[in-house]
Design a protein around this motif. Structure first.
Motif, PDB file in Angstrom:
ATOM      1  N   THR A   1       2.787 113.507  53.975  1.00  0.00           N
ATOM      2  CA  THR A   1       3.612 113.690  52.792  1.00  0.00           C
ATOM      3  C   THR A   1       4.500 114.907  52.957  1.00  0.00           C
ATOM      4  OG1 THR A   1       2.006 115.121  51.706  1.00  0.00           O
ATOM      5  CG2 THR A   1       1.739 112.738  51.399  1.00  0.00           C
ATOM      6  N   GLU A   2       5.412 115.105  52.014  1.00  0.00           N
ATOM      7  CA  GLU A   2       6.242 116.310  52.037  1.00  0.00           C
ATOM      8  C   GLU A   2       5.365 117.554  52.020  1.00  0.00           C
ATOM      9  OE1 GLU A   2       9.660 118.541  49.322  1.00  0.00           O
ATOM     10  OE2 GLU A   2       9.261 116.392  49.034  1.00  0.00           O
ATOM     11  N   ALA A   3       4.292 117.526  51.228  1.00  0.00           N
ATOM     12  CA  ALA A   3       3.376 118.670  51.163  1.00  0.00           C
ATOM     13  C   ALA A   3       2.711 118.918  52.508  1.00  0.00           C
ATOM     14  CB  ALA A   3       2.318 118.435  50.086  1.00  0.00           C
ATOM     15  N   ASP A   4       2.401 117.845  53.239  1.00  0.00           N
ATOM     16  CA  ASP A   4       1.796 117.991  54.569  1.00  0.00           C
ATOM     17  C   ASP A   4       2.774 118.675  55.524  1.00  0.00           C
ATOM     18  OD1 ASP A   4      -0.632 116.730  53.885  1.00  0.00           O
ATOM     19  OD2 ASP A   4       0.218 114.747  54.275  1.00  0.00           O
ATOM     20  N   TYR A   5       4.017 118.220  55.506  1.00  0.00           N
ATOM     21  CA  TYR A   5       5.013 118.827  56.398  1.00  0.00           C
ATOM     22  C   TYR A   5       5.256 120.294  56.020  1.00  0.00           C
ATOM     23  CZ  TYR A   5       6.082 114.395  58.654  1.00  0.00           C
ATOM     24  OH  TYR A   5       5.990 113.245  59.396  1.00  0.00           O
ATOM     25  N   ASP A   6       5.271 120.578  54.728  1.00  0.00           N
ATOM     26  CA  ASP A   6       5.424 121.971  54.305  1.00  0.00           C
ATOM     27  C   ASP A   6       4.241 122.821  54.757  1.00  0.00           C
ATOM     28  OD1 ASP A   6       7.922 122.010  53.026  1.00  0.00           O
ATOM     29  OD2 ASP A   6       7.099 121.251  51.148  1.00  0.00           O
ATOM     30  N   ARG A   7       3.051 122.240  54.678  1.00  0.00           N
ATOM     31  CA  ARG A   7       1.854 122.974  55.115  1.00  0.00           C
ATOM     32  C   ARG A   7       1.926 123.268  56.608  1.00  0.00           C
ATOM     33  NH1 ARG A   7      -2.426 120.435  56.922  1.00  0.00           N
ATOM     34  NH2 ARG A   7      -1.885 118.522  55.794  1.00  0.00           N
ATOM     35  N   TRP A   8       2.367 122.293  57.402  1.00  0.00           N
ATOM     36  CA  TRP A   8       2.514 122.521  58.839  1.00  0.00           C
ATOM     37  C   TRP A   8       3.568 123.605  59.081  1.00  0.00           C
ATOM     38  CZ3 TRP A   8       2.094 118.171  62.977  1.00  0.00           C
ATOM     39  CH2 TRP A   8       0.838 117.550  62.889  1.00  0.00           C
ATOM     40  N   MET A   9       4.671 123.530  58.326  1.00  0.00           N
ATOM     41  CA  MET A   9       5.718 124.525  58.533  1.00  0.00           C
ATOM     42  C   MET A   9       5.251 125.912  58.131  1.00  0.00           C
ATOM     43  SD  MET A   9       8.757 124.937  59.772  1.00  0.00           S
ATOM     44  CE  MET A   9       9.759 123.447  59.746  1.00  0.00           C
ATOM     45  N   ASP A  10       4.382 126.003  57.136  1.00  0.00           N
ATOM     46  CA  ASP A  10       3.831 127.301  56.745  1.00  0.00           C
ATOM     47  C   ASP A  10       3.100 127.969  57.906  1.00  0.00           C
ATOM     48  OD1 ASP A  10       4.783 127.151  54.157  1.00  0.00           O
ATOM     49  OD2 ASP A  10       2.915 126.349  53.326  1.00  0.00           O
ATOM     50  N   GLN A  11       2.543 127.153  58.807  1.00  0.00           N
ATOM     51  CA  GLN A  11       1.781 127.679  59.935  1.00  0.00           C
ATOM     52  C   GLN A  11       2.637 127.867  61.194  1.00  0.00           C
ATOM     53  OE1 GLN A  11      -2.213 125.719  60.378  1.00  0.00           O
ATOM     54  NE2 GLN A  11      -1.575 124.588  58.554  1.00  0.00           N
ATOM     55  N   ALA A  12       3.900 127.491  61.115  1.00  0.00           N
ATOM     56  CA  ALA A  12       4.797 127.640  62.270  1.00  0.00           C
ATOM     57  C   ALA A  12       5.177 129.109  62.426  1.00  0.00           C
ATOM     58  CB  ALA A  12       6.041 126.787  62.083  1.00  0.00           C
ATOM     59  N   TYR A  13       4.989 129.645  63.616  1.00  0.00           N
ATOM     60  CA  TYR A  13       5.301 131.056  63.840  1.00  0.00           C
ATOM     61  C   TYR A  13       6.412 131.247  64.868  1.00  0.00           C
ATOM     62  CZ  TYR A  13       2.285 130.344  67.915  1.00  0.00           C
ATOM     63  OH  TYR A  13       1.743 129.867  69.086  1.00  0.00           O
ATOM     64  N   CYS A  14       6.903 130.176  65.475  1.00  0.00           N
ATOM     65  CA  CYS A  14       8.007 130.283  66.431  1.00  0.00           C
ATOM     66  C   CYS A  14       8.793 128.984  66.430  1.00  0.00           C
ATOM     67  CB  CYS A  14       7.503 130.615  67.833  1.00  0.00           C
ATOM     68  SG  CYS A  14       6.623 129.268  68.666  1.00  0.00           S
ATOM     69  N   TYR A  15       9.997 129.052  67.012  1.00  0.00           N
ATOM     70  CA  TYR A  15      10.878 127.884  66.969  1.00  0.00           C
ATOM     71  C   TYR A  15      10.322 126.688  67.732  1.00  0.00           C
ATOM     72  CZ  TYR A  15      12.519 128.402  71.794  1.00  0.00           C
ATOM     73  OH  TYR A  15      12.583 128.443  73.159  1.00  0.00           O
ATOM     74  N   MET A  16       9.498 126.920  68.742  1.00  0.00           N
ATOM     75  CA  MET A  16       8.953 125.779  69.479  1.00  0.00           C
ATOM     76  C   MET A  16       8.075 124.919  68.581  1.00  0.00           C
ATOM     77  SD  MET A  16       8.119 127.091  73.340  1.00  0.00           S
ATOM     78  CE  MET A  16       6.956 128.347  72.851  1.00  0.00           C
ATOM     79  N   ILE A  17       7.457 125.537  67.590  1.00  0.00           N
ATOM     80  CA  ILE A  17       6.644 124.772  66.644  1.00  0.00           C
ATOM     81  C   ILE A  17       7.525 124.138  65.576  1.00  0.00           C
ATOM     82  CG2 ILE A  17       4.795 124.908  64.923  1.00  0.00           C
ATOM     83  CD1 ILE A  17       3.602 127.212  66.573  1.00  0.00           C
ATOM     84  N   SER A  18       8.436 124.899  64.998  1.00  0.00           N
ATOM     85  CA  SER A  18       9.281 124.361  63.921  1.00  0.00           C
ATOM     86  C   SER A  18      10.228 123.272  64.421  1.00  0.00           C
ATOM     87  CB  SER A  18      10.081 125.485  63.264  1.00  0.00           C
ATOM     88  OG  SER A  18      10.956 126.108  64.181  1.00  0.00           O
ATOM     89  N   ASP A  19      10.809 123.474  65.608  1.00  0.00           N
ATOM     90  CA  ASP A  19      11.864 122.579  66.096  1.00  0.00           C
ATOM     91  C   ASP A  19      11.365 121.484  67.033  1.00  0.00           C
ATOM     92  OD1 ASP A  19      13.283 124.513  64.766  1.00  0.00           O
ATOM     93  OD2 ASP A  19      14.275 125.327  66.537  1.00  0.00           O
ATOM     94  N   TRP A  20      10.359 121.789  67.831  1.00  0.00           N
ATOM     95  CA  TRP A  20       9.895 120.842  68.841  1.00  0.00           C
ATOM     96  C   TRP A  20       8.657 120.068  68.422  1.00  0.00           C
ATOM     97  CZ3 TRP A  20      10.082 124.183  73.936  1.00  0.00           C
ATOM     98  CH2 TRP A  20      11.404 124.592  74.168  1.00  0.00           C
ATOM     99  N   ILE A  21       7.898 120.589  67.472  1.00  0.00           N
ATOM    100  CA  ILE A  21       6.693 119.891  67.014  1.00  0.00           C
ATOM    101  C   ILE A  21       6.939 119.268  65.641  1.00  0.00           C
ATOM    102  CG2 ILE A  21       4.252 120.095  66.401  1.00  0.00           C
ATOM    103  CD1 ILE A  21       4.067 122.461  68.372  1.00  0.00           C
ATOM    104  N   ILE A  22       7.223 120.126  64.660  1.00  0.00           N
ATOM    105  CA  ILE A  22       7.328 119.623  63.290  1.00  0.00           C
ATOM    106  C   ILE A  22       8.586 118.787  63.081  1.00  0.00           C
ATOM    107  CG2 ILE A  22       7.335 120.262  60.865  1.00  0.00           C
ATOM    108  CD1 ILE A  22       5.944 122.885  61.678  1.00  0.00           C
TER     109      ILE A  22
END
Length: 235
Positions: free
Chosen positions: A78-99
């Protein structure tokens, strides 16, 4: 495969060379250093497993977080799930390449990405723009609103140089991707890329990176790549 088996396999696949590269790009320990291609055999076995993906992502291990994106069920989140994952992103490789890559396969991709772009938070903004890049590079052009993309190009031209560094990087790539993959707006994207010129991105512990979407785009267009689409965006 369960969580323990996956973690054991990931650890066995890690190399110091890959680990050093990930650390240099912003990953933090724990990191095994697994090349993305080395994960493909496990992906073929597991396919999609959202529960396992959640366990792996929550581990905080960079390679496990990456593999979580590979096996996640994009439309089960859900949108909340994606937001939760993004809350845990600490670098661009996570925000851009994973999420962003995972989100790009979800039906709610554009809706979530639009909110992230407007968030004012660097990694959310970056992830939002990159979601559109992954979408544009995979989906047929009729899946997008031309007027909306045109307005986004206007926004890039007007604001890119005032944005946080990772947002700059993502916006620059957005202009390039529209020019390459979205035929109806290619000429406008080229004009925007030319207008914004060089984009300087400051990087921690490295020399600044100077981007030029116009020059890169022209090289690919000269190779006859207009309209390029990829079949898959995930590993």
């Amino acid at each position: 495969m369960n969580y323990t088996e996956v973690m054991t396999e990931l650890e066995s696949l890690g190399t110091e060379r890959t680990k050093k590269r990930y650390l240099s790009e912003g990953a933090v320990e724990p990191v095994f250093g697994v090349a993305t291609g080395a994960m493909k055999p496990m992906r073929k076995v597991i396919k999609k497993d959202q529960a396992l993906a959640e366990e792996l992502y929550a581990s905080g291990n960079f390679d496990a977080m990456y593999f979580a994106g590979v096996i996640a069920d994009a439309n089960a989140m859900t949108e909340a799930d994606y937001d939760r994952w993004m809350d845990q992103a600490y670098c661009y490789m996570i925000s851009d390449w994973i999420i962003a890559v995972t989100l790009s396969e979800a039906d709610i991709a554009q809706e979530v990405a639009d909110k992230w772009i407007d968030s004012g938070e660097e990694l959310r903004m970056s992830g939002g723009w990159y979601t559109y890049c992954w979408l544009l590079g995979r989906l047929k052009d009729d899946k997008f609103d031309t007027d909306k993309l045109s307005a986004m190009l206007d926004r890039v031209q007007a604001t890119i140089h005032d944005q946080p560094d990772r947002a700059k990087h993502a916006m620059n790539y957005f202009a390039y991707t529209v020019g390459l993959s979205y035929v109806a707006l290619s000429e406008k994207a080229q004009a925007v890329a030319k207008a914004i010129g060089e984009v300087t991105v400051v990087r921690e512990h490295k020399e600044p990176q100077v981007l030029n979407a116009y020059e890169t785009l022209q090289k690919d267009l000269d190779k006859g790549r207009l309209g390029f689409k990829r079949k898959y965006v995930r590993c």
